[in-house]
Scaffold this active site. Structure first.
Site: not given
Length: 857
Positions: A274, A278, A320, A592, A596, A690
């Site tokens: 209980a 999980e 940039d 890019d 960088d 779950d």
């Protein structure tokens, strides 16, 4: 292409095919340093190393050891779901990156055995002769042996948006350690040929290139674990210890008090089941995997799943300029001629005034008809827009000769012969000072030209001078200075801001995220782009040399004030990111270029541009924007905030629902009652819990005003004292009500099976109530029901159907040790569930009114 006519190849046959193959075997392929691809087993080891998942596997092992095969298989099925989701997402990411790498890998035209051969870039070897033409991506570092009007864009290495001229290597001295600069004799891997033709001999490949050296430096940087990972691991360890302690205590208490050690072990294991957390690994994995899937629909590839949530906590976004805030596409914005100026970007202009027609006409004539150079493309696009309907558009003219740029004169000219016209029309364009030199302007006109150039520059525009001449003879001179040029005017070009950039920056400001622009461009250009994008303090620009001159004590204060950085070297980008992190900021870095990449890897969240970015940048990044859309970054921030908010709701629900489950498992040992919950009951509850804590809460829409709040404190725990208290109070209220139902049922003469059925039914209904109540901690259940969430109704509907089968199907009822319940029994269970959650709905209303100041003090 007839190379024999362009270059004398008689003495330059290139390598033989046999020599090239031998060097390929000896020195290896021409490939960039790359992070080792993770196979399925590597990914599996990485996932299984998570302590949360190890805890889940341990629980399944306990079930198997006890012989509870059904429960064990169910729990282990959850393990497979987590593994499957994570592996599929990781493999999809890796495959997408492999496709990007294949697209970005250049092909090369080489000379071998005196013949042209088109080969993959990976097969280029040292000593190969490469032919470079417009549009080619240079596959290796090389020395130029011959060229004609060769311009190369090296912005991926230097950050400079302006293409640079290349010249033949005259003295045999090469400098392959320093990209950038005009009239160099070297070309570098990853750069782009924007104009002209060249022949170069390969001097370095793969890891020995400038591109490869920067990539190798990335291996020295170790990314920090994300706050989410740290907090979740801490939470799971604490809950596991608490659960283990209670389980041992119950086992000893039951065994010593009653002497029934088998029942004691069963009670202890039921309590451990209980309290075992999980759900936490399931929630974390599914939230991040589905979050990555959602953001992929906005063309954002997630390389590291936790980065999606971390982006929601970003406090500083370092962007940039070129290709990120701007479109990396030149466009003609203004024309200047004889003291008059015309704005081509104005929406209310009916047409181009006649006064400016010659200026645009000769600018088009000085450009290539099939351009690759961004400047020529921009001029041609403007000409098509404004001139095609009149007499100033000359598609039927023939180009007689081209006079290219040279080291001595930064201007080029095209000589045209019109249909049926004698002589030539000559158009020139280039740097304003070079055009002034060609036109032999007097000092007063030069001063006016300089003022106009500076005026355009203050608005972030690049100025190009245009001149025109006519030649009545049929013989063309050898040099441009021999024409009698007359000055026509200036063309002002801009790299337009992305349409979505300014709204995205504004949304970042509302969300309390500081946007910092880092570029290698001129300060005036950076200031103008920052102003258009709406950056705060855009007029204050700090240059790379100024940054380098600051002391260690001065630097933090200046970095806290300045949002625009210009003329910044690659190493300084990394320094800026690390300095911001030292101030406690959560830093996202976009980029890019290869320059960088170190900053992308060092930042908490590295965001690479996938459209034009390099392999090295994509390898270093956590996220890859496949369409280079700046607005996608803001969408990722929004999603990251939503994930964190929903994750907290899911965690609160998990904790709240486990309190009554644990309490109902613990109470019989303390009070001498028959067992209330058996393992099969807990498995049944897990089938609701779950999907609820993972799928339902993950799909929950964002709360209103999510992007109008400041970023959360990076040190704020995922599950702080306030949420824990509310969750515990919810669970304790449900527990108190259900214990009351069970105790009253026993007192009035119901047997254990009937009392158990009442308590369990009330627990299932209260569980559904907790799901509905925790969808929002501000809106009531009725208000939240107006927000769509299809997954919610699948879970609620499935739970009601399964409960009905368990209560009324004889075989299942016996398996669950229930007696048949009647209609009034179900009404009691429903009333108990409503009573258990009503206080929380009242609390929401009270807190909302108190926040609005509607309650008296």
């Amino acid at each position: 292409m007839n190379l024999a006519r362009e270059f004398d190849l008689a003495n330059l046959p290139g390598l033989s095919q046999a020599e090239a193959q031998q060097r390929l075997r000896q020195e290896g392929p021409n490939e960039l340093p790359s992070v080792q691809a993770r196979g399925v087993m590597g990914l599996l080891r990485q996932v299984l190393a998570e302590p949360m998942l190890l805890l889940l596997l341990l629980a399944g092992g306990v079930y198997l050891a006890l012989g509870d095969l059904q429960e064990a298989l169910l729990l282990l099925a959850f393990v497979l779901v987590v593994l499957g989701l994570t592996l599929v997402q990781e493999r999809r990411s890796e495959k997408a990156l492999d496709a990007l790498r294949r697209l970005a890998s250049p092909r090369a035209l080489v000379i071998r055995d005196g013949r042209e051969r088109r080969i993959p870039g990976a097969e280029v070897v040292r000593g190969d002769l490469m032919v470079l033409s417009e549009g080619d991506r240079v596959p290796a570092d090389a020395e130029i042996l011959a060229c004609r009007n060769l311009l190369v864009d090296e912005s991926l290495l230097t950050g400079e948006a302006e293409p640079v001229r290349k010249q033949r290597c005259a003295d045999g001295v090469l400098d392959l350690d320093r990209p950038g600069g005009q009239d160099r004799a070297e070309v570098f891997s990853g750069s782009l040929v924007v104009r002209g033709l060249g022949l170069a001999r390969v001097a370095a490949i793969g890891a020995d290139t400038q591109l490869g050296r920067i990539g190798a430096a990335l291996g020295q940087l170790t990314p920090e674990p994300t706050p989410l990972q740290v907090q979740t691991n801490r939470l799971v360890k604490r809950l596991a210890l608490v659960g283990l302690g209670f389980s041992l205590a119950v086992t000893l208490l039951h065994g010593l008090g009653r002497g029934e050690w088998l029942q004691a072990v069963l009670a202890g294991l039921s309590l451990a089941m209980a309290m075992l957390p999980e759900e936490f690994p399931v929630v974390l994995a599914i939230f991040l995997a589905l979050g990555a899937w959602r953001i992929s629909r906005r063309a954002v590839l997630t390389r590291r799943l936790p980065a999606v949530e971390t982006l929601g906590a970003a406090t500083v976004l370092c962007a940039d300029k070129t290709g990120t805030l701007t479109q990396n596409r030149l466009a003609v914005a203004r024309l200047w001629s004889a003291g008059q100026e015309f704005d081509l970007t104005a929406d209310d202009e009916p047409g181009l005034p006649e006064h400016f027609h010659p200026l645009l006409e000769y600018a088009v004539l000085a450009s290539q008809r099939e351009p690759f150079d961004p400047l020529d493309r921009a001029v041609r696009e403007a000409g098509r827009r404004w001139l095609t309907e009149g007499e100033h558009w000359h598609e039927d003219w023939d180009l007689a000769r081209e006079y290219p740029l040279s080291r001595e004169l930064l201007a080029l000219s095209h000589a045209w012969r019109g249909q049926g016209q004698p002589g030539y029309v000559v158009a020139a364009k280039g740097a304003p000072e070079a055009i002034a030199d060609l036109c032999h302007l007097p000092p007063e006109e030069i001063a006016a030209l300089e003022e106009a150039t500076q005026s355009l520059g203050r608005r972030g525009l690049r100025s190009v001078g245009v001149a025109a001449a006519r030649l009545g003879t049929d013989e063309l001179p050898e040099g441009q200075h021999e024409f009698a040029f007359g000055f026509v005017g200036l063309v002002g070009l801009e790299d337009p801001l992305r349409p979505e950039a300014a709204p995205a920056v504004a949304e970042c400001r509302r969300a309390g995220i500081r946007v910092v622009m880092i570029t290698g461009d001129h300060p005036a250009t950076a200031r103008a782009v920052a102003r258009q994008a709406g950056l705060e303090n855009h007029d204050e620009v700090l240059t790379g040399p100024e940054l380098a001159a600051l002391t260690d004590n001065q630097r933090p204060e200046r970095l806290a004030q300045v949002n625009v950085f210009a003329r910044v070297a690659p190493a300084q980008k990394l320094m800026i990111v690390q300095a911001l992190q030292a101030q406690g900021q959560v830093v996202a870095m976009t980029g890019d270029g290869v320059n960088d990449a170190p900053a992308l890897k060092a930042a908490h969240i590295g965001v690479a541009m996938g459209g034009r970015g390099t392999d090295v940048a994509r390898e270093a990044a956590d996220l890859v924007l496949l369409n280079d859309d700046f607005a996608s970054i803001v969408a990722a921030v929004r999603l990251g905030r939503r994930i964190f908010a929903n994750l907290r709701k899911a965690m609160a629900y998990i904790l709240a629902v486990h309190v009554p489950i644990a309490g109902l498992s613990l109470a019989p040992a303390l009070l001498g009652w028959p067992l209330i919950l058996l393992p099969v009951h807990i498995v049944f509850l897990e089938m609701i819990i779950d999907p609820a804590c993972s799928v339902v809460f993950e799909a929950e829409p964002e709360e209103p005003g999510l992007m109008d709040q400041p970023p959360r404190d990076p040190g704020q725990p995922l599950f702080g004292a306030g949420p824990v208290t509310l969750a515990l109070m919810q669970g304790l209220m449900v527990l108190a009500v259900l214990l009351g139902v069970y105790a009253i049922a026993l007192r009035i003469g119901h047997g254990p099976d009937e009392a158990r059925a009442l308590a369990f039914t009330g627990l299932v209904l209260a569980n559904l109530g907790l799901i509905l109540a925790n969808r929002s901690w501000d809106a009531t259940i009725l208000a939240a029901l107006l927000r769509p969430n299809p997954a919610l109704w699948w879970v609620v509907g499935g739970a009601v159907v399964m409960l009905g089968l368990v209560l009324f199907a004889p075989g299942l009822r016996e398996l669950f040790h229930f007696n048949l319940l009647h209609l009034h029994d179900l009404a009691i269970c429903l009333g108990a569930a409503l009573a258990a959650i009503t206080w929380f709905e009242v609390y929401k209303i009270w807190r909302r009114r108190q926040r609005r100041g509607q309650l008296p003090s």
